[in-house]
Design an enzyme around this catalytic site. Structure first.
Site, PDB file in Angstrom:
ATOM      1  N   GLU A   8      -0.380  10.155  -9.071  1.00  0.00           N
ATOM      2  CA  GLU A   8      -1.589  10.253  -8.237  1.00  0.00           C
ATOM      3  C   GLU A   8      -1.219  10.925  -6.929  1.00  0.00           C
ATOM      4  O   GLU A   8      -0.193  10.613  -6.329  1.00  0.00           O
ATOM      5  CB  GLU A   8      -2.169   8.875  -7.872  1.00  0.00           C
ATOM      6  N   GLU A  22       0.244   0.573  -9.656  1.00  0.00           N
ATOM      7  CA  GLU A  22       0.468   0.231  -8.251  1.00  0.00           C
ATOM      8  C   GLU A  22       0.708  -1.259  -8.014  1.00  0.00           C
ATOM      9  O   GLU A  22      -0.130  -1.966  -7.438  1.00  0.00           O
ATOM     10  CB  GLU A  22      -0.697   0.742  -7.392  1.00  0.00           C
TER      11      GLU A  22
HETATM   12  O1  IFM Z   1      -8.639   4.931  -5.726  1.00  0.00           O
HETATM   13  C1  IFM Z   1      -7.318   4.530  -5.627  1.00  0.00           C
HETATM   14  C2  IFM Z   1      -6.741   4.251  -7.000  1.00  0.00           C
HETATM   15  O2  IFM Z   1      -7.463   3.263  -7.655  1.00  0.00           O
HETATM   16  C3  IFM Z   1      -5.314   3.803  -6.891  1.00  0.00           C
HETATM   17  N1  IFM Z   1      -4.534   4.668  -6.071  1.00  0.00           N
HETATM   18  C4  IFM Z   1      -5.063   5.055  -4.799  1.00  0.00           C
HETATM   19  C5  IFM Z   1      -6.473   5.588  -4.957  1.00  0.00           C
HETATM   20  C6  IFM Z   1      -7.039   6.019  -3.590  1.00  0.00           C
HETATM   21  O3  IFM Z   1      -7.078   4.929  -2.727  1.00  0.00           O
END
Ligand code: IFM
Length: 440
Positions: free
Chosen positions: A350, A166
């Site tokens: 994710e 990210e």
């Molecule tokens: O917990 C986070 C993760 O570390 C990175 N992506 C988003 C998730 C939820 O906020």
């Protein structure tokens, strides 16, 4: 809910976690990180909680890998902590840290699960933060050196690897919004961090390739931006938001260019001859990962660039207040395929929701909202595949309730409930529903 049988042959299901959020960073000789410093500064994190113990995955990893196996997951996406492996960020290696990841990878393979590695999921060693962290161009080489240490020890058994989780969070959220470590609110720091993140993505990718690793990718988080009202001003504000959040990093990596709408603000603050770095930044990858959670509504605001403000609409919200908008996942999969990555495989690396999960008197955690959330997003993935997007996998965030950064332990994303006192693991209703859907 759609099940494995509804997806193309070879489609992979998985679960994701990250090192600082679950391991227990105080154990095993890890060095201090900028998240420890950020959390120790009043006002940054709910109850000033940190990752010192987290889920104690460092000691309980075998139980956790059994949970991954019980979920019928093909893939487990995890990260190695730079500060655990190199406590000062450079130089000396903590052999206990490397041994831990060695055991973890072997444990996955022994259970028939593919290890999907992320090299950086946010716990920058404090010693490197002292040197300017992501603002310092040298980080591209420091990161490549750390990558080499990991590649040498684990590279022969890793199924897939991505350098930086990210980039928007590491760059914009942490240096412009100030909501994540190091908590800066500085446009020049932001421009430099965002560019150096991409440069480090390139140097690490080259290092892994040179070490013989394959199946290398990039993981970006995207947030759908809609105009708050149907006006030209709102559309322009949403386009600016979209460019910063969703187009800058994909544009850098896959097109070798930054959007004009971002250069309007960040251009004057980028390092000299930044264009020369695209040769490294565009180092070819084998797949692209998208992390997706929500949308936002955008309208113009007074004040300096990027002069926008955000609101939420009236869609159902998770316990953080993020709206549920599965259409955004479909649209991002299509856009990424058509505008940035072409035929490259795409993974949803994710997706998940925070919920106020409570344990019943009979010891069950009935998170039907999460089941519906995942089901709706699997429908979106399915529709994108039908529309021609080469989506090859879907990973749930997250396996376990964990340290949700500035929200501390309050916001629960796991398919497995964690009692943060006893550290007992209890699979929720969603865990059982997903195990059924992922059944081989
Ligand atoms: O917990 C986070 C993760 O570390 C990175 N992506 C988003 C998730 C939820 O906020």
């Amino acid at each position: 809910m759609l099940t494995r049988a509804d997806f193309p042959e070879g489609f992979l299901f998985g679960a994701a976690t990250s090192s600082y959020q679950i391991e227990g960073h105080a154990k095993g000789g890890a060095g201090p990180t900028h998240w420890d410093n950020f959390a120790a500064t009043p006002g940054n994190v709910v109850r000033a909680e940190d990752g010192a113990l987290a889920c104690d995955h460092y000691s309980r990893w075998e139980e956790d890998l059994d949970l991954v196996a019980g979920l019928n997951a093909d893939v487990y996406r995890f990260s190695t902590s730079w500060a655990r492996v190199m406590p000062e960020g450079r130089g000396a290696v903590n052999e206990d840290g490397l041994d831990f990841y060695d055991r973890l990878v072997d444990g996955l393979l022994a259970r028939g699960i593919k290890p999907a590695l992320t090299l950086y999921h946010w716990e920058l060693p404090s010693a490197l933060a002292d040197l300017g962290g992501w603002r310092n161009r040298d980080i591209a080489q420091w990161f490549a050196d750390y990558t080499n240490v990991i590649a040498e020890r684990l590279g022969d058994r890793i199924w897939s690897a991505a350098p930086i989780n990210e980039p928007w969070c590491v760059g914009w959220l942490s240096h412009f919004v100030g909501a994540h470590a190091p908590g800066l609110r500085d446009i020049r720091a932001t421009a430099r961090a965002m560019h150096h993140i991409l440069l480090a993505h390139g140097t690490a990718t080259q290092a892994m390739r040179a070490a013989g690793m394959s199946n290398l990718g990039a993981v970006c988080n995207l947030e759908w931006a809609s105009p708050a009202e149907d006006t030209d001003d709102c559309r322009a504000a949403a386009a600016r938001y979209d460019a910063i959040y969703n187009r800058f990093f994909l544009g850098g990596m896959f097109k070798g260019e930054y959007p004009e709408l971002v250069l309007e603000g960040l251009g004057p603050h980028l390092p000299d001859r930044w264009q020369d770095d695209f040769a490294t930044i565009t180092t070819p990858v084998d797949w692209c990962g998208l992390n997706y959670y929500t949308r936002t509504l955008v309208s113009p605001s007074d004040g300096p660039w990027p002069h926008y403000q955000q609101t939420t609409g009236d869609l159902p919200k998770n316990s953080i207040g993020w709206e549920t908008y599965p259409q955004g996942l479909h649209d991002f999969l299509m856009r990424t395929h058509t505008e940035f990555t072409g035929d490259l495989p795409i993974y949803v690396t994710e997706n998940g929701m925070a919920a106020n999960d409570v344990m019943n008197a009979d010891g069950r955690v009935e998170d039907s909202d999460r089941v519906a959330f995942v089901s709706d997003h699997l429908n979106a993935v399915h529709a994108a595949i039908a529309g021609g997007a080469p989506v090859r996998g879907y990973y749930l965030w997250s396996l376990l309730d964990n340290y949700e950064w500035a929200f501390g332990y309050e916001k629960r994303f796991g398919a497995v409930h964690i009692d943060f006192e006893s550290l007992k693991r209890v699979p929720k209703t969603s865990y059982h529903a997903l195990a059924e859907a992922f059944r081989k």
